[in-house]
Design a protein around this motif. Structure first.
Motif, PDB file in Angstrom:
ATOM      1  N   UNK A   1       0.635  -1.202  -0.431  1.00 27.07           N
ATOM      2  CA  UNK A   1       0.088   0.073   0.297  1.00 27.07           C
ATOM      3  C   UNK A   1       0.568   1.215   0.205  1.00 27.07           C
ATOM      4  N   UNK A   2       2.483   1.127   0.101  1.00 27.76           N
ATOM      5  CA  UNK A   2       2.911   2.365  -0.102  1.00 27.76           C
ATOM      6  C   UNK A   2       2.829   3.466   1.453  1.00 27.76           C
ATOM      7  N   UNK A   3       2.785   2.705   2.433  1.00 26.61           N
ATOM      8  CA  UNK A   3       2.870   3.373   3.122  1.00 26.61           C
ATOM      9  C   UNK A   3       3.831   2.596   5.007  1.00 26.61           C
ATOM     10  N   UNK A   4       3.928   3.321   5.586  1.00 20.07           N
ATOM     11  CA  UNK A   4       4.644   3.420   6.515  1.00 20.07           C
ATOM     12  C   UNK A   4       3.817   2.845   8.392  1.00 20.07           C
ATOM     13  N   UNK A   5       4.808   1.974   8.876  1.00 21.19           N
ATOM     14  CA  UNK A   5       3.658   1.326  10.364  1.00 21.19           C
ATOM     15  C   UNK A   5       3.777   3.342  11.498  1.00 21.19           C
ATOM     16  N   UNK A   6       4.008   4.080  10.883  1.00 25.01           N
ATOM     17  CA  UNK A   6       2.831   5.169  11.341  1.00 25.01           C
ATOM     18  C   UNK A   6       2.157   5.633  10.927  1.00 25.01           C
ATOM     19  N   UNK A   7       1.921   5.749   9.446  1.00 26.45           N
ATOM     20  CA  UNK A   7       0.743   5.710   8.761  1.00 26.45           C
ATOM     21  C   UNK A   7      -0.498   4.917   9.301  1.00 26.45           C
ATOM     22  N   UNK A   8      -0.720   4.070   9.661  1.00 29.05           N
ATOM     23  CA  UNK A   8      -1.623   2.656  10.103  1.00 29.05           C
ATOM     24  C   UNK A   8      -1.839   2.952  11.575  1.00 29.05           C
ATOM     25  N   UNK A   9      -3.134   2.254  11.535  1.00 29.81           N
ATOM     26  CA  UNK A   9      -3.551   2.174  13.118  1.00 29.81           C
ATOM     27  C   UNK A   9      -4.081   0.796  13.955  1.00 29.81           C
ATOM     28  N   UNK A  10      -3.935   0.509  14.586  1.00 32.40           N
ATOM     29  CA  UNK A  10      -4.076  -0.334  14.905  1.00 32.40           C
ATOM     30  C   UNK A  10      -5.883  -0.766  15.513  1.00 32.40           C
TER      31      UNK A  10
ATOM     32  N   UNK B   1      -6.609  -8.089  17.475  1.00 28.10           N
ATOM     33  CA  UNK B   1      -5.950  -6.457  16.966  1.00 28.10           C
ATOM     34  C   UNK B   1      -5.454  -6.908  15.571  1.00 28.10           C
ATOM     35  N   UNK B   2      -5.877  -5.772  14.669  1.00 27.79           N
ATOM     36  CA  UNK B   2      -5.193  -6.082  13.165  1.00 27.79           C
ATOM     37  C   UNK B   2      -4.757  -4.992  12.954  1.00 27.79           C
ATOM     38  N   UNK B   3      -4.140  -4.509  12.175  1.00 22.66           N
ATOM     39  CA  UNK B   3      -3.778  -2.943  11.370  1.00 22.66           C
ATOM     40  C   UNK B   3      -4.457  -3.095  10.512  1.00 22.66           C
ATOM     41  N   UNK B   4      -4.883  -1.507  10.562  1.00 24.71           N
ATOM     42  CA  UNK B   4      -5.522  -0.979   9.706  1.00 24.71           C
ATOM     43  C   UNK B   4      -5.010   0.079   8.473  1.00 24.71           C
ATOM     44  N   UNK B   5      -5.398   0.615   6.779  1.00 23.15           N
ATOM     45  CA  UNK B   5      -4.981   1.400   6.398  1.00 23.15           C
ATOM     46  C   UNK B   5      -5.792   1.856   5.791  1.00 23.15           C
ATOM     47  N   UNK B   6      -5.966   3.482   6.044  1.00 23.64           N
ATOM     48  CA  UNK B   6      -6.907   4.258   5.231  1.00 23.64           C
ATOM     49  C   UNK B   6      -6.151   4.968   3.941  1.00 23.64           C
TER      50      UNK B   6
END
Length: 210
Positions: free
Chosen positions: A89-98, A105-110
């Motif tokens: 998705x071209x993002x870093x860990x700082x760009x996603x939320x738990x 618990x999962x990582x989600x990206x908008x």
């Protein structure tokens, strides 16, 4: 909303191929518009002995902005899985939320995708349609590397009155066409479909076979 006007002018198309060619052009272009997320109101294709033409009404200036949510791996998944998700998705860990779910618990990206200009999408779409349009028989001519039912003379392509520089082999689209090849030598410049249709009629060509 702007209209798309497209024409490819060539030597005489065999009569038995004309009707299917007009239908194929409409199908290829409208399928491409739908796949690109470009809604439209109506589309009509036309054929004369020397030309295929298409008009599409009600196109937007650009595709809409899209917000998409993607669920990634669990937060306690292996690092390889997490990095694979981020890379896709071209993002870093700082760009996603738990986020807590009923499965853990999962990582989600908008992901926000900006809309694209219609005129940019149309060029690629029409370039592709010309290459894909099927003919029972086609030919090469001169030193052109493309194939078409008969030698091409010109391409016209306008969106909202502005030229879309569609390319087919050595030909680049403009805002000009020709009417009857024997009864007039006038080169016609047009800005929209109504002007195009009337100019052809003045030049002894009826666009609508019906």
């Amino acid at each position: 909303m702007p209209e798309l006007l497209f024409e490819i002018l060539s030597e005489e198309i065999p009569a038995c191929m004309q009707e299917q060619a007009a239908a194929d052009l409409k199908r290829l272009v409208t399928d491409g518009l739908n796949e690109a997320g470009l809604g439209f109101e109506t589309a009509h294709s036309y054929v004369t002995p020397r030309r295929l033409a298409l008009v599409v009404y009600g196109l937007p200036d650009s595709t809409p902005d899209i917000t998409e949510e993607r669920r990634g791996p669990r937060t306690d998944a292996q690092e390889k899985a997490i990095q694979g998700f981020l890379g896709s998705i071209g993002l870093t860990l700082d760009d996603v939320e738990k986020r807590e779910t009923d499965k853990g618990q999962f990582y989600f990206a908008v992901i926000e995708k900006k809309g694209q200009k219609t005129k940019t999408l149309l060029k690629d779409l029409l370039d592709d349609a010309l290459v894909k349009l099927p003919w029972p028989k086609s030919m090469r001519w001169a030193d052109a590397k493309i194939r078409w039912v008969r030698p091409v003379h010109s391409i016209l392509c306008l969106f909202g009155g502005q030229v879309i520089p569609v390319i087919f082999g050595p030909y680049t689209a403009g805002n000009q066409t020709r009417a009857h090849r024997f009864l007039t030598k006038t080169v016609v410049e047009v800005t929209d479909f109504e002007e195009y249709k009337k100019s052809l009629e003045t030049g002894y060509v009826l666009l609508d076979r019906e």
